[in-house]
Design a protein around this motif. Structure first.
Motif, short mmCIF file in Angstrom:
data_model
loop_
_atom_site.label_atom_id
_atom_site.label_comp_id
_atom_site.label_asym_id
_atom_site.label_seq_id
_atom_site.Cartn_x
_atom_site.Cartn_y
_atom_site.Cartn_z
N GLY A 50 0.82 -1.22 0.00
CA GLY A 50 0.00 0.00 0.00
C GLY A 50 0.85 1.26 0.00
N ALA A 51 2.01 1.22 0.64
CA ALA A 51 2.92 2.37 0.62
C ALA A 51 4.05 2.15 -0.38
CB ALA A 51 3.51 2.60 2.01
N SER A 68 5.14 -12.64 5.59
CA SER A 68 4.03 -13.38 4.97
C SER A 68 4.22 -13.56 3.46
CB SER A 68 2.72 -12.62 5.24
OG SER A 68 1.75 -12.99 4.30
N PRO A 69 4.39 -14.81 2.99
CA PRO A 69 4.53 -15.03 1.55
C PRO A 69 3.28 -14.61 0.78
CG PRO A 69 4.86 -17.10 2.80
CD PRO A 69 4.47 -16.05 3.79
N LEU A 75 1.68 -8.20 -3.16
CA LEU A 75 2.51 -7.02 -3.46
C LEU A 75 3.05 -7.10 -4.89
CD1 LEU A 75 4.66 -4.69 -2.87
CD2 LEU A 75 6.14 -6.52 -2.07
N GLU A 76 3.54 -8.28 -5.26
CA GLU A 76 4.12 -8.42 -6.61
C GLU A 76 3.06 -8.20 -7.68
OE1 GLU A 76 6.26 -12.07 -6.02
OE2 GLU A 76 8.14 -10.99 -5.74
N ARG A 77 1.84 -8.69 -7.42
CA ARG A 77 0.75 -8.47 -8.40
C ARG A 77 0.44 -6.97 -8.50
NH1 ARG A 77 -1.35 -13.15 -5.98
NH2 ARG A 77 -2.71 -11.98 -4.60
N ASN A 87 11.29 -4.76 -4.87
CA ASN A 87 12.05 -5.94 -4.45
C ASN A 87 11.33 -6.55 -3.23
OD1 ASN A 87 14.16 -7.74 -4.14
ND2 ASN A 87 15.38 -6.28 -2.91
N ALA A 88 10.85 -7.80 -3.37
CA ALA A 88 10.11 -8.44 -2.26
C ALA A 88 10.99 -9.47 -1.57
CB ALA A 88 8.85 -9.11 -2.81
N VAL A 89 11.19 -9.30 -0.27
CA VAL A 89 12.07 -10.20 0.50
C VAL A 89 11.26 -10.81 1.63
CG1 VAL A 89 14.15 -10.33 1.94
CG2 VAL A 89 14.08 -8.75 -0.01
N GLN A 90 11.22 -12.14 1.68
CA GLN A 90 10.51 -12.76 2.80
C GLN A 90 11.47 -12.86 3.98
OE1 GLN A 90 8.94 -16.73 2.36
NE2 GLN A 90 8.15 -16.64 4.46
#
Ligand SMILES: C[S@@+](CC[C@H](N)C(=O)[O-])C[C@H]1O[C@@H](n2cnc3c(N)ncnc32)[C@H](O)[C@@H]1O
Length: 252
Positions: A50-51, A68-69, A75-77, A87-90
């Protein structure tokens, strides 16, 4: 659903976004002068973006770290739909220093997260370690004082009393929120982690206290937004806001 409730929810959400973005916009302008754009921004516990996505749309390099995967997939969608890269990091907010390079971020967002993590001080100390000296940390958290008001006004006086007697800002085992903060507790936590508090603002001060019938007037959302913006930096009124926003900086 009652249409006045829908309007009140939308107006509250608009007020939250506007007040937090006003503070973020001012800080982004300072950071852009101090450092070279695009800025490196980390959203710790950034959820579904959202941000993060609007910040990426401004041209910044944004990384979201979240445990949270499912949230990261959403987020990626969302980023793909907006045509930007995030860049998404779990991973765990309490282990940020192992996930990202030291002193690499110009701005770190920690929004609606210190209520949920097991060890908020460790999480914020890790945030400090990945933030550049003179970089900024934006912390948004739920206000325990507002919860007292909201429970009392909804007729749950025993919960209001329990909240007043709780150090964690909870009314008991049925409370869905793991932790809430008073302004003093939140600023103390931020300082203990090694940050300087630059500004404290109240977010959603009056909107959540208004009776639904006020939203039958079509002028209410616009007027409320102006009132919320004007009240956000008010020393006394900010203390009863639903959320507290701290803009902090890592010392040079
Ligand atoms: C209430 S949501 C807030 C999401 C977003 N920051 C916002 O303000 O809309 C809390 C987020 O923190 C994440 N979270 C909870 N505990 C975490 C932890 N220990 N480390 C990283 N993320 C965590 C959750 O998966 C969730 O996405």
């Amino acid at each position: 659903m009652d249409s006045s409730k829908v309007s009140s929810g939308r107006a509250s959400s608009a007020a939250r976004t506007a007040v937090v973005w006003e503070a973020l916009t001012a800080e982004l302008a300072r950071l852009a002068e101090e450092f070279v754009e695009p800025l490196n921004i980390v959203d710790a516990g950034g959820g579904t973006g959202g941000a993060a996505v609007p910040l990426a749309r401004l041209g910044h390099r944004v990384t979201v770290v979240d445990s949270s995967p499912d949230s990261l997939a959403a987020l990626e969608r969302r980023a793909a739909e907006a045509g930007v890269r995030v860049n998404a990091v779990q991973g765990d907010a309490e282990g940020l220093r192992e996930l990202l390079p030291e002193a690499s971020a110009h701005l770190v967002l920690v929004h609606n997260v210190v209520e949920h993590v097991d060890d908020p001080l460790t999480a914020l100390r890790d945030v400090v370690s990945i933030t550049q000296p003179r970089g900024a940390v934006s912390v948004l958290a739920t206000n325990a004082v507002a919860a007292v008001l909201h429970r009392a006004l909804a007729g749950h006086l025993a919960d209001a009393l329990a909240l007043l007697q709780s150090n964690e800002g909870r009314w008991g085992p049925s409370d869905p929120m793991p932790r809430r903060y008073t302004a003093e507790q939140l600023t103390a936590l931020v300082r203990e982690a090694g940050l300087e508090v630059h500004e404290l603002r109240g977010v959603r001060i009056l909107g959540d206290l208004l009776p639904g019938r006020v939203f039958e007037d079509p002028q209410t959302p616009d007027t409320l937004l102006a009132v919320e913006k004007a009240a956000s930096a008010h020393a006394e009124l900010s203390r009863i806001a639903t959320q507290l926003h701290v803009m902090a900086r890592r010392p040079a």
